[in-house]
Design an enzyme around this catalytic site. Structure first.
Site, PDB file in Angstrom:
ATOM      1  N   SER A 262       0.517  -1.027   0.167  1.00 38.21           N
ATOM      2  CA  SER A 262       0.016   0.156  -0.144  1.00 38.21           C
ATOM      3  C   SER A 262       0.683   1.378  -0.111  1.00 38.21           C
ATOM      4  CB  SER A 262      -0.817  -0.073   1.062  1.00 38.21           C
ATOM      5  OG  SER A 262      -2.279   0.450   1.122  1.00 38.21           O
ATOM      6  N   HIS A 403      -7.514  -5.980   0.361  1.00 35.48           N
ATOM      7  CA  HIS A 403      -6.476  -5.041   0.302  1.00 35.48           C
ATOM      8  C   HIS A 403      -5.674  -5.674   1.676  1.00 35.48           C
ATOM      9  CE1 HIS A 403      -3.981  -1.635  -0.276  1.00 35.48           C
ATOM     10  NE2 HIS A 403      -4.158  -1.066   0.983  1.00 35.48           N
TER      11      HIS A 403
HETATM   12  C1  GCU Z   1      -5.358   4.632   1.491  1.00 35.78           C
HETATM   13  C2  GCU Z   1      -4.652   5.686   0.571  1.00 35.78           C
HETATM   14  C3  GCU Z   1      -4.051   4.771  -0.524  1.00 35.78           C
HETATM   15  C4  GCU Z   1      -2.861   3.917   0.401  1.00 35.78           C
HETATM   16  C5  GCU Z   1      -3.453   3.313   1.505  1.00 35.78           C
HETATM   17  C6  GCU Z   1      -2.625   2.522   2.396  1.00 35.78           C
HETATM   18  O1  GCU Z   1      -6.324   3.755   1.178  1.00 35.78           O
HETATM   19  O2  GCU Z   1      -5.884   6.179  -0.163  1.00 35.78           O
HETATM   20  O3  GCU Z   1      -3.288   5.441  -1.389  1.00 35.78           O
HETATM   21  O4  GCU Z   1      -2.407   2.908  -0.272  1.00 35.78           O
HETATM   22  O5  GCU Z   1      -4.307   4.107   2.237  1.00 35.78           O
HETATM   23  O6  GCU Z   1      -1.517   3.063   2.633  1.00 35.78           O
HETATM   24  O7  GCU Z   1      -3.128   1.582   3.061  1.00 35.78           O
END
Ligand code: GCU
Length: 423
Positions: A262, A403
């Site tokens: 992420s 995710h």
């Molecule tokens: C949020 C953000 C993402 C990121 C994510 C994370 O969802 O919008 O861009 O990748 O956090 O780091 O968990």
């Protein structure tokens, strides 16, 4: 309340709303033109590996510095490593566990970073290593009861409630994302640290992190639009971790894999792009500002990310919030910066916010740079079905599920590393 929790609390509603309102319809993505990867700024066509290496690569990295992540300072000459603990029978005897405190002696304002290293005891030679930052700290990565809680101000749980310090209920809370035993049994070492040791993750976090410490004006710094942001600072820290690993005789630092999930996947991509000592780069669901193409209007957008997380990037990036087409780069060019080294992109079908298809396209389009080196990238221009990993030098899979980082993801990373590290 900790500023990070304030940020999360205040932005979560709008964030959830934004996530709901984002475009998730492939038919509505529209058309877009990507900046050409293989046309140099003087208009000449890049047709050889040599031209890429000597000219175009530096141009592309310069564009990312100027427009996306900012310019990071060079390595400083005051790095100090202090081994603060060693245990030779960690994980039930499978591994030796070490803690190393990294500091910058001429920049004492930075409190330093606590690197946690697990090295397989069964090794016959120095071990290849996965290097990555965690969201929750070393005690969240490991379930071992004697891993110290991070002493710094960090989001924690006290009596089941949010607090400012790490506490016992968060021990092992990230362990499923870091299958230490599985990696150790495959012969890999694991080096990790808490990303907040480098910079706490909120808009004012830089004042308590590396960026203020390395700036002549400290907490009074007025950042220029092309100065580094938090992703730059986190990536800088990954390179300093590798500096340590190069000194440790138990580690084969020529086989170091930088990995992140992420926002830390975006960070891993930027670290791997800049620091060619990382032999393999892995992006786990890095999404917008990571592997996903910014020009595709699907899931998170440049507009959204620069509103919610302005501190991750340089100031210039926000200029492209309303018009990503004006940005001189798109993320396939970031992927290409890894070439000819192998790189892996992982997506999940339950994570449309990260635009899985846009992540695949970046990897696929970057393949033309591997081709200059006579190597294959994803090996297919068709977005593969779920749970069908593809790719030669650019690995890719779309996993089922949300995710996260799962055992399935790690199995593919191990296969990929084993394939590329095979003698
Ligand atoms: C949020 C953000 C993402 C990121 C994510 C994370 O969802 O919008 O861009 O990748 O956090 O780091 O968990």
């Amino acid at each position: 309340m900790h500023p990070l929790l304030v940020l999360l609390a205040t932005s979560s509603l709008t964030f959830a709303q934004a996530a709901r309102e984002a475009n998730y319809d492939e038919a509505k993505v529209g058309t877009f033109t990507l900046p050409p990867l293989l046309v140099a700024q003087d208009g000449s066509k890049v047709t050889t590996a040599e031209q890429w290496t000597k000219q175009r690569r530096a141009e592309v990295i310069g564009l990312f510095r100027e427009h996306v992540y900012g310019h990071s300072p060079a390595k400083t000459d005051d790095l100090k490593f202090e081994v603060t603990g060693t245990k030779d029978d960690a994980l039930g005897g499978l591994a030796t566990r070490k803690f190393v405190h990294l500091t910058l002696t001429k920049h004492p304002q930075w409190q330093g970073l606590d690197l946690m290293l697990y090295v397989p005891n069964a090794r016959r030679q120095p071990a290849p290593v996965f290097v990555g930052l965690s969201f929750g700290g070393n005690h969240a990565v490991s379930t071992e009861p004697d891993v110290p809680l991070n002493p710094r101000r960090m989001p924690g749980l006290k009596n089941g409630k949010s607090g400012n310090q790490a506490s016992e209920p968060t021990r092992g809370s990230e362990a499923s994302r870091w299958p230490l035993e599985m990696l150790i049994k495959h012969g890999y070492a694991v080096a990790t640290a808490w990303y907040g040791d480098l910079e706490p993750d909120h808009p004012q976090g830089w004042k308590d992190g590396l960026r203020a410490a390395l700036s002549p004006d400290g907490v009074n710094t007025r950042w220029q639009p092309n100065d580094w942001g938090a992703i730059g600072a986190w990536a800088w820290g990954l390179s300093r971790m590798l500096d340590y690993l190069e000194t440790d005789p138990a580690i084969d630092a020529r086989h170091a894999v930088v990995i992140g999930h992420s926002r830390l996947g975006k960070t891993a991509l930027w670290a791997g792009a800049q620091d060619e000592r990382f032999a393999i780069t892995i992006s786990n669901e890095s999404g917008e500002g990571g592997a996903a193409l910014s020009r595709r209007n699907f899931g998170e957008t440049t507009q959204r990310i620069t509103t919610s997380f302005p501190h991750w990037f340089c100031g210039n990036y926000a200029k492209y919030a309303d018009d990503p087409n004006a940005n001189p780069v798109d993320q396939h060019m970031l992927i290409a910066l890894a070439a000819p080294r192998p790189l892996y992109i992982a997506s999940a079908d339950g994570d449309p916010w990260s635009d899985p298809h846009g992540e695949f396209l970046s990897g696929q389009l970057a393949g033309e740079v591997w081709a200059l080196f006579g190597k294959a990238g994803t090996g297919t221009s068709t977005w593969p079905a779920v749970n069908h990993p593809v790719g030669d030098c650019v690995g890719y899979h779309l996993r089922t599920g949300k995710h996260d980082v799962t055992a399935y993801d790690w199995e593919q990373y191990l296969n990929f590393a084993e394939r590329h590290f095979a003698p």
